[in-house]
Enzyme design. Structure first.
Site, PDB file in Angstrom:
ATOM      1  N   GLY A 170     110.851  82.446  59.114  1.00  0.00           N
ATOM      2  CA  GLY A 170     109.487  82.066  59.604  1.00  0.00           C
ATOM      3  C   GLY A 170     109.741  80.817  60.807  1.00  0.00           C
ATOM      4  O   GLY A 170     109.087  80.308  61.190  1.00  0.00           O
TER       5      GLY A 170
ATOM      6  N   ARG B 282     120.741  86.697  71.682  1.00  0.00           N
ATOM      7  CA  ARG B 282     120.152  85.376  72.043  1.00  0.00           C
ATOM      8  C   ARG B 282     121.127  84.829  73.162  1.00  0.00           C
ATOM      9  O   ARG B 282     122.478  84.355  72.858  1.00  0.00           O
ATOM     10  CB  ARG B 282     120.330  84.597  70.970  1.00  0.00           C
ATOM     11  CG  ARG B 282     119.098  84.909  69.910  1.00  0.00           C
ATOM     12  CD  ARG B 282     118.915  83.715  68.590  1.00  0.00           C
ATOM     13  NE  ARG B 282     118.384  84.366  67.288  1.00  0.00           N
ATOM     14  CZ  ARG B 282     117.299  84.595  66.953  1.00  0.00           C
ATOM     15  NH1 ARG B 282     116.351  84.263  68.186  1.00  0.00           N
ATOM     16  NH2 ARG B 282     117.128  85.067  65.916  1.00  0.00           N
TER      17      ARG B 282
ATOM     18  N   ASP C  45     108.166  86.350  62.668  1.00  0.00           N
ATOM     19  CA  ASP C  45     107.601  85.095  62.438  1.00  0.00           C
ATOM     20  C   ASP C  45     106.018  84.808  62.741  1.00  0.00           C
ATOM     21  O   ASP C  45     105.510  84.034  62.173  1.00  0.00           O
ATOM     22  CB  ASP C  45     108.369  83.867  63.172  1.00  0.00           C
ATOM     23  CG  ASP C  45     109.832  84.182  62.973  1.00  0.00           C
ATOM     24  OD1 ASP C  45     110.293  84.146  61.968  1.00  0.00           O
ATOM     25  OD2 ASP C  45     110.687  83.356  64.076  1.00  0.00           O
TER      26      ASP C  45
ATOM     27  N   GLU D 232     102.457  80.803  42.553  1.00  0.00           N
ATOM     28  CA  GLU D 232     102.021  79.763  42.139  1.00  0.00           C
ATOM     29  C   GLU D 232     101.766  78.528  43.003  1.00  0.00           C
ATOM     30  O   GLU D 232     100.655  77.854  42.985  1.00  0.00           O
ATOM     31  CB  GLU D 232     102.576  79.283  40.768  1.00  0.00           C
ATOM     32  CG  GLU D 232     102.399  79.790  39.427  1.00  0.00           C
ATOM     33  CD  GLU D 232     102.446  81.515  39.365  1.00  0.00           C
ATOM     34  OE1 GLU D 232     103.467  81.847  40.224  1.00  0.00           O
ATOM     35  OE2 GLU D 232     101.745  81.998  38.753  1.00  0.00           O
TER      36      GLU D 232
ATOM     37  N   ARG E  53     107.783 106.913  76.913  1.00  0.00           N
ATOM     38  CA  ARG E  53     106.904 107.780  76.948  1.00  0.00           C
ATOM     39  C   ARG E  53     105.681 107.681  77.860  1.00  0.00           C
ATOM     40  O   ARG E  53     105.263 108.528  78.639  1.00  0.00           O
ATOM     41  CB  ARG E  53     106.741 108.421  75.666  1.00  0.00           C
ATOM     42  CG  ARG E  53     107.890 108.943  75.062  1.00  0.00           C
ATOM     43  CD  ARG E  53     107.721 109.852  73.930  1.00  0.00           C
ATOM     44  NE  ARG E  53     108.977 110.505  73.140  1.00  0.00           N
ATOM     45  CZ  ARG E  53     109.404 110.999  72.240  1.00  0.00           C
ATOM     46  NH1 ARG E  53     108.293 111.269  71.401  1.00  0.00           N
ATOM     47  NH2 ARG E  53     110.407 111.486  72.046  1.00  0.00           N
TER      48      ARG E  53
HETATM   49  O1  F6P Z   1     112.739  84.448  64.710  1.00  0.00           O
HETATM   50  C1  F6P Z   1     113.160  85.435  63.650  1.00  0.00           C
HETATM   51  C2  F6P Z   1     114.150  84.757  62.581  1.00  0.00           C
HETATM   52  O2  F6P Z   1     114.379  85.926  61.655  1.00  0.00           O
HETATM   53  C3  F6P Z   1     113.659  83.558  62.062  1.00  0.00           C
HETATM   54  O3  F6P Z   1     112.889  83.830  61.140  1.00  0.00           O
HETATM   55  C4  F6P Z   1     114.865  83.039  61.520  1.00  0.00           C
HETATM   56  O4  F6P Z   1     114.842  81.739  61.542  1.00  0.00           O
HETATM   57  C5  F6P Z   1     115.899  83.279  62.619  1.00  0.00           C
HETATM   58  O5  F6P Z   1     115.277  84.408  63.091  1.00  0.00           O
HETATM   59  C6  F6P Z   1     117.176  83.652  61.919  1.00  0.00           C
HETATM   60  O6  F6P Z   1     118.117  83.839  63.045  1.00  0.00           O
HETATM   61  P1  F6P Z   1     119.479  84.994  63.303  1.00  0.00           P
HETATM   62  O7  F6P Z   1     119.213  86.091  62.883  1.00  0.00           O
HETATM   63  O8  F6P Z   1     119.912  84.546  64.348  1.00  0.00           O
HETATM   64  O9  F6P Z   1     120.285  84.139  62.019  1.00  0.00           O
END
Ligand code: F6P
Length: 320
Positions: A171, A72, A128, A188, A25
């Site tokens: 993460g 990816r 992350d 905790e 937009r």
């Molecule tokens: O980078 C984001 C994330 O969710 C990470 O926290 C995790 O390690 C990874 O991607 C998991 O990747 P995928 O969705 O390819 O299993």
């Protein structure tokens, strides 16, 4: 610049759609055409491009995931793949590229720019929160709220049964999600890869809490430390306490983005367009000290973000 391309790459993050909407937009408002590239770098190589209109992003601001899909891509890691991507953009008449994602996305943008001179802007979008050049990345706030929602629920059953729960969060190799959700969830103990893990101390703390009358215990563990089932097993063996494990997994990445993520995504998406139109060649958008800024992509990638040790210590003090 007349035609801008936008894509999402790597793990999806809630708020990506709000950012795409802002790019589309704001781009159209500035007199540009905006094209979406589907499936991240993979779609760029294949030439999977779609023109986006104002209506293409209607009814998306509240949706998690990414309407452009994500992937990816291994091929983009090779120069050959990047050459094909350049050819796709050239054929479509696209003159600038906005990529939403994390470290992998930024690295891809930088390599692409170095080889082709193509103008690229990175927008930080990863749950992350580990990408440099910004205090917060799109999706982190929603993810930690998802974790808190889960911890609240676990807490109910943990109290009823007087159990210990080990909750594993995502993460990658950082502890942003674990620390933030652990502090906000009153855990905790919080185990993060950035600081040494002392399971004996964790067990002592658990037993102390029980002696003091605690009815349950929650331990949040970042995936970069290890897996919840084996940690739970170890704690059970050392303390004799009934200890259960939960891996929250991809639930953390889903759901409607929070207000914070929607606003962050909207402002960052719009700024990315402004940067391209202002002639920036390789920039990364960021929220630094409460202000929307930008820096060089190389600088963003070179910055190693660290979780705040003072916050980590505070979480320990408060959970006593
Ligand atoms: O980078 C984001 C994330 O969710 C990470 O926290 C995790 O390690 C990874 O991607 C998991 O990747 P995928 O969705 O390819 O299993």
């Amino acid at each position: 610049m007349r035609r801008i391309g936008v894509f999402t790459s790597g793990g999806d993050a809630p708020g990506m759609n709000a950012a795409i909407r802002a790019v589309v937009r704001k781009g159209i408002y500035e007199g540009c055409e905006v094209w979406g590239i589907r499936r991240g770098y993979a779609g760029l190589i294949e030439g999977d491009l779609v023109p986006l209109e104002l209506g293409s992003v209607a009814d998306t601001i509240h949706r998690g995931g990414t309407i452009l899909l994500t992937a990816r891509s291994q091929e983009f890691l090779a120069e050959e793949g990047r050459k094909e991507a350049f050819a796709s953009l050239h054929r479509a008449g696209i003159e600038g590229l906005i990529g939403l994602g994390g470290e992998g996305t930024y690295k891809g943008l930088l390599a692409f720019h170095r080889e082709t001179g193509f103008p690229v802007i990175g927008v930080p979008a990863t749950i992350d929160n580990d990408i440099g050049g910004t205090d917060y990345s799109i999706g982190f706030d929603t993810a930690v709220n998802n974790v808190i929602d889960a911890i609240n629920k676990v807490r109910d059953t943990a109290t009823s049964h007087e159990r210990t729960f080990v909750v594993e969060v995502m993460g990658r190799n950082t502890g942003y999600i674990a620390l933030t959700a652990g502090l906000a969830g009153g855990a905790e103990s919080i185990l993060v890869p950035e600081f040494p893990v002392d399971l004996d101390a964790v067990c002592q703390r658990l037993l102390r809490g029980i002696r003091r009358g605690k009815r349950h215990s929650i331990i949040v563990v970042a995936e970069g430390v290890g897996h919840a089932p084996s940690i739970a097993q170890e704690i059970k063996q050392r303390t004799g306490l009934e200890t259960k494990a939960i891996i929250l997994g991809h639930i953390q990445r889903g759901g409607t983005p929070t207000v914070f993520d929607r606003v962050l995504a909207s402002v960052m998406g719009a700024r990315a367009v402004e940067l391209l139109l202002a002639g920036e060649k390789k920039a990364a958008v960021g929220l630094v000290g409460g202000e929307i800024m930008h820096c060089d992509l190389e600088e963003a990638l070179a910055t190693v973000k660290k979780i705040d040790e003072a916050v980590y210590k505070l979480a320990e003090i408060l959970a006593i």
